[in-house]
Design a protein around this motif. Structure first.
Motif, short mmCIF file in Angstrom:
data_model
loop_
_atom_site.label_atom_id
_atom_site.label_comp_id
_atom_site.label_asym_id
_atom_site.label_seq_id
_atom_site.Cartn_x
_atom_site.Cartn_y
_atom_site.Cartn_z
N ARG A 56 -47.57 -15.59 -34.71
CA ARG A 56 -49.01 -15.54 -34.41
C ARG A 56 -49.56 -16.96 -34.31
NH1 ARG A 56 -51.08 -10.91 -32.41
NH2 ARG A 56 -49.64 -9.28 -33.02
N CYS A 57 -50.11 -17.28 -33.17
CA CYS A 57 -50.63 -18.63 -32.89
C CYS A 57 -51.67 -19.06 -33.92
CB CYS A 57 -51.24 -18.59 -31.49
SG CYS A 57 -52.05 -20.10 -30.99
N TYR A 58 -51.59 -20.32 -34.30
CA TYR A 58 -52.50 -20.85 -35.33
C TYR A 58 -53.96 -20.88 -34.88
CZ TYR A 58 -52.85 -25.28 -32.75
OH TYR A 58 -53.12 -26.22 -31.80
N HIS A 59 -54.19 -20.78 -33.57
CA HIS A 59 -55.57 -20.87 -33.07
C HIS A 59 -56.35 -19.60 -33.39
CE1 HIS A 59 -58.49 -20.79 -29.46
NE2 HIS A 59 -59.04 -21.44 -30.47
N GLU A 60 -55.94 -18.48 -32.77
CA GLU A 60 -56.63 -17.22 -33.07
C GLU A 60 -55.68 -16.05 -33.21
OE1 GLU A 60 -59.82 -16.63 -30.25
OE2 GLU A 60 -61.07 -18.15 -31.23
N GLY A 61 -54.41 -16.36 -33.40
CA GLY A 61 -53.46 -15.28 -33.66
C GLY A 61 -52.77 -14.70 -32.43
N GLY A 62 -52.81 -15.42 -31.32
CA GLY A 62 -52.14 -14.94 -30.10
C GLY A 62 -50.64 -14.76 -30.30
N PRO A 63 -50.05 -13.84 -29.51
CA PRO A 63 -48.61 -13.52 -29.69
C PRO A 63 -47.69 -14.53 -28.99
CG PRO A 63 -49.58 -12.11 -28.01
CD PRO A 63 -50.67 -13.03 -28.46
N VAL A 79 -46.16 -21.98 -24.93
CA VAL A 79 -47.55 -21.97 -24.48
C VAL A 79 -48.14 -20.61 -24.85
CG1 VAL A 79 -49.11 -22.22 -22.51
CG2 VAL A 79 -46.93 -23.48 -22.56
N CYS A 80 -49.14 -20.63 -25.69
CA CYS A 80 -49.73 -19.37 -26.15
C CYS A 80 -50.36 -18.62 -24.98
CB CYS A 80 -50.78 -19.63 -27.23
SG CYS A 80 -51.57 -18.11 -27.82
N PRO A 81 -50.06 -17.32 -24.85
CA PRO A 81 -50.60 -16.57 -23.71
C PRO A 81 -52.12 -16.38 -23.77
CG PRO A 81 -49.31 -15.12 -25.13
CD PRO A 81 -49.14 -16.52 -25.66
N TRP A 82 -52.73 -16.58 -24.91
CA TRP A 82 -54.18 -16.31 -25.00
C TRP A 82 -55.03 -17.46 -24.48
CZ3 TRP A 82 -55.41 -13.28 -30.18
CH2 TRP A 82 -54.93 -11.97 -30.03
N HIS A 83 -54.89 -18.65 -25.01
CA HIS A 83 -55.75 -19.77 -24.56
C HIS A 83 -54.93 -21.00 -24.21
CE1 HIS A 83 -57.82 -17.39 -27.78
NE2 HIS A 83 -58.63 -17.17 -26.77
N LYS A 84 -53.62 -20.78 -23.99
CA LYS A 84 -52.73 -21.83 -23.47
C LYS A 84 -52.52 -23.03 -24.39
CE LYS A 84 -52.50 -19.28 -19.81
NZ LYS A 84 -51.42 -18.29 -19.80
N TYR A 85 -52.75 -22.84 -25.67
CA TYR A 85 -52.40 -23.92 -26.60
C TYR A 85 -50.89 -24.16 -26.52
CZ TYR A 85 -56.83 -24.34 -29.18
OH TYR A 85 -58.12 -24.59 -29.55
N LYS A 86 -50.51 -25.42 -26.70
CA LYS A 86 -49.10 -25.78 -26.61
C LYS A 86 -48.60 -26.20 -27.99
CE LYS A 86 -49.77 -26.96 -21.81
NZ LYS A 86 -50.94 -26.06 -21.70
FE1 FES Z 1 -53.20 -19.10 -29.13
FE2 FES Z 1 -55.83 -19.26 -28.75
S1 FES Z 1 -54.74 -17.79 -29.85
S2 FES Z 1 -54.28 -20.46 -27.93
#
Ligand code: FES
Length: 157
Positions: A56-63, A79-86
């Motif tokens: 789960r991505c540290y930003h908002e929990g994206g997969p 690359v997170c599929p939700w907001h493209k954080y790397k």
């Molecule tokens: Fe992963 Fe926002 S939840 S980039």
């Protein structure tokens, strides 16, 4: 003869490690998710190496298990599929593109926000892939979402 019965025998695993799967299978599928002490962990096989991190991505929990791997300045990143954080596979660092406005002609440069995503140690033993249990005496931003999704039965989008 009960002593020689093989029923119920447990395969010996290296001390305290959590079995993720067969090395060959993960090399083929290139990624796999598993539960490690209740948390969702994703294991990637990329360019000859295994990497494990909180799923789960540290930003908002994206997969992150659904993300694409990209090379940024020679570093493999998910690359997170939700907001493209790397996030670097090797260290769990969050990367961002920043500019220094004091430069005469500022060009964006990739920079690190520090380690944001918890990385898990991978051990290969006898054709099996294991992950070490997390050391919770150190905390990372991704812990919040690891806890939030802990023990959720399904791997929701
Ligand atoms: Fe992963 Fe926002 S939840 S980039």
């Amino acid at each position: 003869d009960l002593c020689s019965s093989s029923t119920g025998t447990v395969e010996m695993e290296p001390d305290g490690l959590i079995l993720i799967g067969k090395e060959d299978d993960i090399k083929k599928s290139r990624r796999v998710t598993a539960k490690v002490n209740g948390r969702e962990v994703v294991v990637f096989y990329h360019e000859g190496k295994f990497h494990a991190m909180d799923s789960r991505c540290y930003h908002e929990g994206g997969p992150l298990r659904l993300g694409e791997i990209e090379d940024i300045n020679g570093q493999a990143c998910i690359v997170c599929p939700w907001h493209k954080y790397k996030i670097t596979l090797e260290t769990g660092e969050g990367l961002y593109e920043g500019i220094n406005p004091l430069e005469p002609s500022p060009t964006p440069q990739w920079q690190s926000k520090g380690v944001k995503q918890r990385i898990h140690k991978v051990t290969i033993d006898n054709g099996n892939v294991y992950v070490s249990p997390p050391d919770l005496s150190v905390s990372f931003d991704s812990d919040y979402f690891a806890d939030k999704y802990k023990n959720s039965g399904d791997l929701a989008m």
